[in-house]
Design a protein around this motif. Structure first.
Motif, PDB file in Angstrom:
ATOM      1  N   TYR A  33      -4.794   6.893  -7.302  1.00  0.00           N
ATOM      2  CA  TYR A  33      -5.049   5.634  -6.597  1.00  0.00           C
ATOM      3  C   TYR A  33      -6.144   5.822  -5.559  1.00  0.00           C
ATOM      4  CZ  TYR A  33      -0.271   5.003  -8.323  1.00  0.00           C
ATOM      5  OH  TYR A  33       0.854   4.944  -9.113  1.00  0.00           O
ATOM      6  N   TYR A  35      -7.581   3.868  -2.052  1.00  0.00           N
ATOM      7  CA  TYR A  35      -7.355   2.864  -1.023  1.00  0.00           C
ATOM      8  C   TYR A  35      -8.479   2.982  -0.004  1.00  0.00           C
ATOM      9  CZ  TYR A  35      -2.462   2.737  -2.647  1.00  0.00           C
ATOM     10  OH  TYR A  35      -1.316   2.618  -3.398  1.00  0.00           O
ATOM     11  N   GLN A  37      -9.085   2.363   4.233  1.00  0.00           N
ATOM     12  CA  GLN A  37      -8.443   2.129   5.525  1.00  0.00           C
ATOM     13  C   GLN A  37      -9.509   1.821   6.545  1.00  0.00           C
ATOM     14  OE1 GLN A  37      -6.250   5.495   7.148  1.00  0.00           O
ATOM     15  NE2 GLN A  37      -4.887   4.148   8.285  1.00  0.00           N
ATOM     16  N   LEU A  43      -4.494  -0.724   5.314  1.00  0.00           N
ATOM     17  CA  LEU A  43      -4.727   0.002   4.064  1.00  0.00           C
ATOM     18  C   LEU A  43      -4.854  -0.995   2.926  1.00  0.00           C
ATOM     19  CD1 LEU A  43      -2.278   2.691   5.014  1.00  0.00           C
ATOM     20  CD2 LEU A  43      -4.275   3.318   3.678  1.00  0.00           C
ATOM     21  N   ASN A 102       7.892   7.872  -8.272  1.00  0.00           N
ATOM     22  CA  ASN A 102       6.499   7.447  -8.206  1.00  0.00           C
ATOM     23  C   ASN A 102       5.966   7.356  -6.788  1.00  0.00           C
ATOM     24  OD1 ASN A 102       7.744   5.169  -7.307  1.00  0.00           O
ATOM     25  ND2 ASN A 102       6.658   3.767  -8.659  1.00  0.00           N
ATOM     26  N   GLU A 103       6.563   8.122  -5.868  1.00  0.00           N
ATOM     27  CA  GLU A 103       5.977   8.125  -4.526  1.00  0.00           C
ATOM     28  C   GLU A 103       4.588   8.735  -4.589  1.00  0.00           C
ATOM     29  OE1 GLU A 103       8.755   9.736  -5.451  1.00  0.00           O
ATOM     30  OE2 GLU A 103       9.114  11.521  -4.202  1.00  0.00           O
ATOM     31  N   GLN A 104       3.721   8.177  -3.764  1.00  0.00           N
ATOM     32  CA  GLN A 104       2.326   8.581  -3.779  1.00  0.00           C
ATOM     33  C   GLN A 104       2.057   9.587  -2.667  1.00  0.00           C
ATOM     34  OE1 GLN A 104      -0.228   5.084  -4.026  1.00  0.00           O
ATOM     35  NE2 GLN A 104       1.215   4.110  -5.412  1.00  0.00           N
ATOM     36  N   PHE A 105       1.275  10.597  -2.985  1.00  0.00           N
ATOM     37  CA  PHE A 105       0.894  11.635  -2.043  1.00  0.00           C
ATOM     38  C   PHE A 105      -0.592  11.451  -1.735  1.00  0.00           C
ATOM     39  CE2 PHE A 105       4.779  14.060  -2.120  1.00  0.00           C
ATOM     40  CZ  PHE A 105       5.360  13.659  -3.313  1.00  0.00           C
ATOM     41  N   PHE A 106      -0.905  11.413  -0.455  1.00  0.00           N
ATOM     42  CA  PHE A 106      -2.250  11.063  -0.023  1.00  0.00           C
ATOM     43  C   PHE A 106      -3.077  12.277   0.349  1.00  0.00           C
ATOM     44  CE2 PHE A 106      -2.534   6.458   0.261  1.00  0.00           C
ATOM     45  CZ  PHE A 106      -1.215   6.102   0.029  1.00  0.00           C
ATOM     46  N   GLY A 107      -4.367  12.160   0.120  1.00  0.00           N
ATOM     47  CA  GLY A 107      -5.321  13.146   0.585  1.00  0.00           C
ATOM     48  C   GLY A 107      -5.759  12.842   2.006  1.00  0.00           C
ATOM     49  N   PRO A 108      -6.628  13.690   2.554  1.00  0.00           N
ATOM     50  CA  PRO A 108      -7.065  13.531   3.953  1.00  0.00           C
ATOM     51  C   PRO A 108      -8.087  12.421   4.154  1.00  0.00           C
ATOM     52  CG  PRO A 108      -8.100  15.436   2.976  1.00  0.00           C
ATOM     53  CD  PRO A 108      -7.136  14.936   1.963  1.00  0.00           C
TER      54      PRO A 108
END
Lengths: 115, 114
Positions: A33, A35, A37, A43, A102-108
């Motif tokens: 995904y 997004y 911000q 977001l 399906n929890e999403q893990f975010f990058g920096p």
């Protein structure tokens, strides 16, 4: 294990130039995904991929924005002819293609500044 | 269309105070619910999630949230905050069984005074 990584961490560009932002998802995550911000906007969803295909492109703000994913892994988000309103932090996330996990893990994120 | 409302833009508390951050969502079907936290200078991290089952879910660092279906709410709570809880908190939702995008609230900035 390794998390989601994004590059570059910061990008400063001049109005009208094209930029490419890269995302490396967590290994084995088939969903990816993008997004955005920004101050005052929170977001905002841009696009997501299942494997290499993008079932939902509805969030892309204009036709200057495009994204691709190759090999079911790395994804690039391209912004053509950047405008000042494109300045934001661009976040990538990945998740398993699993109804119950399906929890999403975010990058920096990549902080884009358009001068 | 789905939407998420977080009632407080900025909350200021002293250490040891109790915390409750409000979150309401708008969606007619079954949902997955999430709270994410963003500490200063760090990326978004999952705090807790609700998919099904017990509506009271416990997350990391002593946080919990309660899903009240009749109120379309998923409020975040912590009985005693610490200075290290200073961060921005985001509530998010997506449709159950969906692998689609998360809809985020605008976020609540929490400042904890030592």
């Amino acid at each position: 294990g390794a998390g989601v990584s994004q590059s570059p961490s910061n990008k400063v560009t001049e109005k009208g130039k094209d930029v490419e932002l890269r995302c490396d998802p967590i290994s084995g995550h088939t969903a990816l995904y993008w997004y955005r911000q920004s101050l005052g906007q929170g977001l905002e969803f841009l696009i997501y991929f299942q494997g290499n295909s993008a079932p939902d492109k509805s969030g892309l703000p204009s036709d200057r924005f495009s994204a691709e994913r190759t090999g079911g892994s790395v994804s690039t988000l391209t912004i053509q002819r950047t405008q000042q309103e494109d300045s934001a932090v661009y976040l990538c996330a990945s998740s398993l293609w699993d109804r119950d996990h399906n929890e999403q893990f975010f990058g920096p994120g990549t902080r884009l500044t358009v001068l | 269309a789905q939407s998420v409302s977080q009632h407080n833009h900025h909350v200021i508390l002293s250490e040891a105070a109790s915390l409750e951050l409000g979150c309401n969502y708008s969606y007619g079907g079954t949902v997955n619910l999430f709270w994410y936290v963003q500490y200063p200078g760090q990326h978004l991290q999952l705090l807790l999630k609700y998919f099904s089952g017990d509506p009271l879910v416990k997350g990391i660092k002593g946080f919990e949230a309660e899903f009240i279906k009749s109120k379309f709410s998923f409020n975040l709570r912590k009985p005693s905050v610490q200075w290290s809880d200073t961060a921005e908190y985001f509530c998010a939702v997506n449709a159950w069984g969906s692998q689609g995008n998360l809809i985020f609230g605008k976020g609540t900035k929490l400042s904890v005074k030592p």
